[in-house]
Every structure is written in C-alpha cells, then in structure tokens.
Design an enzyme around this catalytic site. Structure first.
Site, short mmCIF file in Angstrom:
data_model
loop_
_atom_site.label_atom_id
_atom_site.label_comp_id
_atom_site.label_asym_id
_atom_site.label_seq_id
_atom_site.Cartn_x
_atom_site.Cartn_y
_atom_site.Cartn_z
N SER A 302 -24.65 -6.88 -37.82
CA SER A 302 -24.87 -5.54 -38.35
C SER A 302 -26.07 -4.90 -37.64
CB SER A 302 -25.07 -5.63 -39.87
OG SER A 302 -25.02 -4.37 -40.48
N ASP A 358 -13.41 -3.96 -40.53
CA ASP A 358 -14.81 -3.62 -40.78
C ASP A 358 -15.11 -2.24 -40.18
OD1 ASP A 358 -17.51 -3.61 -41.27
OD2 ASP A 358 -18.00 -5.23 -39.87
N HIS A 414 -17.25 -6.80 -44.00
CA HIS A 414 -18.46 -6.77 -43.17
C HIS A 414 -19.29 -8.05 -43.26
CE1 HIS A 414 -21.58 -4.97 -40.80
NE2 HIS A 414 -22.48 -5.00 -41.77
#
Length: 514
Positions: A302, A358, A414
């Site tokens: 991320s 995602d 995610h």
C-alpha cells in the site's frame, strides 16, 4: 476504517545442483506442475450482478469471478490434513541465478507460470512488509501508539521471522507536514512517546547462511503502509511535485512523508529518507569493504509500496553500481512517465504484485493514467499523468477455493495477507490454485473476513490477549507497562547501532588477521 493485518515464515537450506541445468530443470518441472485441470462452477446472483454493474460504472474492473463449488468438499477432513503439514515451502539455493530472481531480466519468463524460486522470495519479502503491521501499536489508548511494540533485536524472534536469515539493523520513523489523519496514528493520551512521528519500517541484512543461499549480501528495507484501502487516498491524486534534476514528478503526499523532518521532534530531526539512506549506505560500504557482492531489496504494501519506489529512486542516485529491486504489494501509482523512465534508466527493477479486485493499485489516476500513452502522437508526453512502474504479477481472488468470491470486500481485497495467500497458491493464469500451497490459510483472516465460512476461522482474529489488558496482583484489569527495552528511545537505538557496528568491525578485523 482502521483494520490491521499481519505475519510470517521460513525454513532450512538445501544445496542446489549446478547453474543453468538446474534452473532449466526446475523451470521444466514447474511447467508440468502448472498443467492442471481447471474446474470452476459459475453462479449468477443479484450480489454478483450488482458488483459487476458498479465496477463497470466506476471503471474499477473489479470482476466477479465464478464461485468455486465448495459443497462437495469435506472441509473437516481437508482442514485436518492441512494443519498437519508444514507451513513453509522448500528453500533451494538460488545463488547461481540470483540476478534473474532479483529482476535483472525484468522477471521475463518467471511470472506466468510463476517460478517456485521466485514465489518463495516474493513471500519472504512480503512477510517482512507484513511484520511492519504485526508489530505496530495501533492502540490509541496506549502512550506508545504509533510505535513498534518490540525493540529491533527481538522483532523477528517475536514474529517468527528469525528463520528467514536476516537481522534488523535499524528502525525508520516518519512524520508528515500535510494533513493525513488516517495515516498518522496518534494516542488519545496527553503524555506520549511522540506526538509527531510514527514507526515506519526497518532496515535488515541477510546473515552469512542466507547470504550463501541467495548468492549475495542482501540489504532489505521494509516500509509500513496503511491497512485502510481507500480513505486517505482521497487526500492524494491532486498534486505532482518535482523530484531529482529532470522532468520526474511524484505525488506530493508520498514525497512529504518520505522527506518531512522537524528539529523539535525526538524521532524526526532527520527525515525517513535521511535515516534509511544513512543506514543503507553504511551497510553497503561495510560489506563491499569485505569484498562481498551486495544487493538492495525494498518492499512495502500500500503506502509502503509507494515509499519503496521513492527509496529506490534515491538509492539509485546515491549509490552507483548497486543492484536495486522493489517488490511491492497493492501499491498505488507514485509518479509520472518521466519518473518511470528515470527509474528504468538507473536500472531499478520493480515487481508489482496486485490483486485484480483491489482498487488501491488503480489509484491515483483512476481514469488519467498510463493508458493515455497510446495517444502520445496526438497529445505529446503528458507530464501530469500518473504511471505505474515495472513488471506486474496480477492475482485473482477467484482463483482460491479458500476465499469468498464476489461482492465489495475492499479491506479483504487490499489485505497483505490476502496477497501472500494468493502468491503462495499461484501457478499460472491458466491453472487452478496450487494444491500443495503451504502457507497457513488462517492468516488471511487476521485483519479481515475473506475466508469461506466452512473453514471456521473467525474474522479479524489477530489481537493481543484481552485486548492488551492484564490482571494485576490485586485482581484488577490494567494496561501493562512495556518492558524497558521495548520503550522507544532514540538514544538507546543509536547506542545499540553503534555497538553493533563496533562488533562488526572487530569481527572483520579478526577474520582478516587469518
């Protein structure tokens, strides 16, 4: 939304047979392993149709794959069999082919089907990134919220990562001058370890045994990301700012976290950039002086994946001749086309692992992105367009019979543990989930609800016992005090690092005397 995700693994060393023959034999056998029958049963219901419609409307390309028929599976027998097997895959020596595994040829021919040596290395680096979540103090009622719960000497031991063959040498701290409430974790208490900084990751280096297995001394930088899939990304996508001396530009928020510092803070008198580059440079110089081949591998999930690219860019500019690779998971776009081109010119190799469902890797630049390059003849190069960097390993939630399919489980899509589960089971785009995948599937639900209910693994199960409370001698439930060695202290960390350097130099001098 503030979830947390987490975890680990490792195993023994086996000697590999020689060079190209061994490599080609394993590649050949892996192709045979990848030719499996593919069975999936299609379902069509209102939830799936709604997901498809919304996905097309938002241009997210979040497919709703056919749901695997689990009704015929005896999950009880299956689970009993799984929990009786090791959780790690064999760890071959890759010393003869480490450059290819590290991306020297941009992983050509190694991604689809996924080479087992590469799979093992991807999972290893992913677990380092996962460690930055597992050890992070998310408790807003703790005076140490935003710090690492363990000192760097015991981090890998506590998380079960010591068998990976790396030693943590330094922690990294970051702050931000921009308003990012969902990124910076703060304590509700007035008296805290730091009001401005968060623990952001670590630098580690391979030990002698792992160095022999992988063919070089590997320095790893692992950057912590965020576990909220979308909230704070809205703060970005607005401003690109210059980096370096050319036309390269990167997202303002990412660059701010990487470079922010303030003299009045305890942990960010120097920026995250300055901290990490000082330590990486020290390690490179030390091991090169011993005549060793050295590599730098930077990983993150991320936001951590975005910081990894900025770190790689700076390292490539600063340390000539150093093989640098980035292995990122669920990372957003970071910069423009010129930023991508400069990274390529400097020889930085980037492997982006993405899950198709995602949404984070589709941002910033949900609409205006590298897809516009096809119009360059008409528009010219657009320096304000966000562009992904490097090779891509695309995974699919629907490939795993363990995961719930369909719907909009954005936190689950995610989650880094979802990514690592899918990497461990991926053979190729033409085959089903790997039947002999070793990684414990229960880890997927550490911070989300992605596993099928038949497996009977509770959602978001990873937490401290009693949510961090302990019963004292008087029978009262209280917040425990941290062990003194685990309390953040810039002075203690600097002293420990200086001592480690002194020991390394003494060992080096001793070795040279023989």
């Amino acid at each position: 939304m503030a979830l947390s995700s987490m975890m680990y693994t490792h195993l023994p060393v086996t000697q590999a047979a020689s060079g190209a023959t061994r490599f080609s034999l394993i590649r050949s056998s892996h192709h045979q392993e990848a030719v499996l029958d593919h069975q999936q049963t299609k379902t069509s219901n209102k939830a799936n149709r709604l997901a498809e419609s919304l996905a097309h409307l938002l241009h997210l390309h979040i497919d709703t794959p056919p749901r695997t028929n689990t009704h015929s599976t005896n999950w009880n027998l299956f689970t009993e069999e799984k929990i009786s097997t090791p959780t790690t895959s064999p760890k071959d020596s890759i010393s003869e082919k480490w450059r290819e595994i590290h991306g020297s040829n941009d992983w050509e021919g190694l991604l689809d089907p996924l080479h087992p040596w590469l799979r093992r290395e991807i999972v290893k680096y992913g677990e380092f990134a996962q460690a930055t979540y597992d050890a992070f103090d998310f408790d807003s009622f703790s005076e140490y919220c935003g710090s690492c719960r363990y000192n760097h000497k015991k981090l890998f031991d506590v998380l079960g990562l010591s068998k990976n063959g790396y030693t943590v040498s330094k922690y990294i701290y970051a702050m931000s001058h921009i308003d990012m409430p969902s990124w910076l974790e703060r304590s509700h208490l007035a008296d805290t370890w730091s009001k401005h900084s968060n623990w952001m990751g670590f630098v580690a280096v391979s030990d002698d045994l792992e160095t022999r297995r992988i063919g070089r001394r590997d320095i790893v930088v692992a950057w912590r990301g965020t576990v909220a899939p979308s909230e704070w990304y809205e703060d970005f996508q607005r401003k690109l700012e210059p980096i370096g001396h050319g036309e390269a530009k990167v997202e303002h928020g990412f660059h701010g976290i990487y470079t922010a510092k303030c003299e009045t803070t305890r942990y960010n008198k120097s920026s995250a950039s300055e901290q990490v580059m000082k330590e990486v440079t020290r390690l490179v110089e030390f091991y090169r002086a011993q005549g060793e081949e050295v590599s730098l591998t930077i990983t993150g999930h991320s936001l951590g994946g975005a910081l990894a690219l900025l770190n790689a860019y700076e390292a490539a500019e600063t340390i000539p001749g150093l093989p640098i690779s980035v292995v990122s998971f669920g990372a957003p776009r970071v910069g423009n086309i010129a930023f991508k081109d400069e990274l390529n010119q400097m020889g930085v190799k980037t492997l982006r692992v993405v899950v198709k469902q995602d949404m984070v890797p589709k941002m910033p630049g949900l609409v205006l992105n590298e897809g516009l390059q096809k119009f360059d003849d008409i528009t010219g190069t657009l320096d304000w367009v966000y562009t992904h960097v490097g090779a891509e390993l695309k995974l699919e939630v629907g490939s795993s019979p363990y995961l719930k399919h369909g719907g909009f489980n954005l936190p689950g899509f995610h989650s880094l543990e979802t990514y690592l589960h899918l990497v461990d089971g991926f053979l190729s785009t033409e085959t089903t989930f790997r039947s002999n995948a070793r990684r414990d599937f229960a880890l997927v639900n550490k911070g989300c609800d992605m596993l099928v209910d038949d497996l009977r693994i509770p959602q978001c199960w990873y937490q401290l016992p009693h949510k961090g409370l302990v019963c004292n001698a008087h029978g009262r439930w209280v917040k425990p005090k941290r062990d003194p060695e685990d309390i953040p202290s810039p002075t203690r960390e600097a002293q420990a690092q200086a001592h480690a350097l002194q020991v390394e130099m003494m060992e080096s001098d001793y070795a040279l005397s023989f």
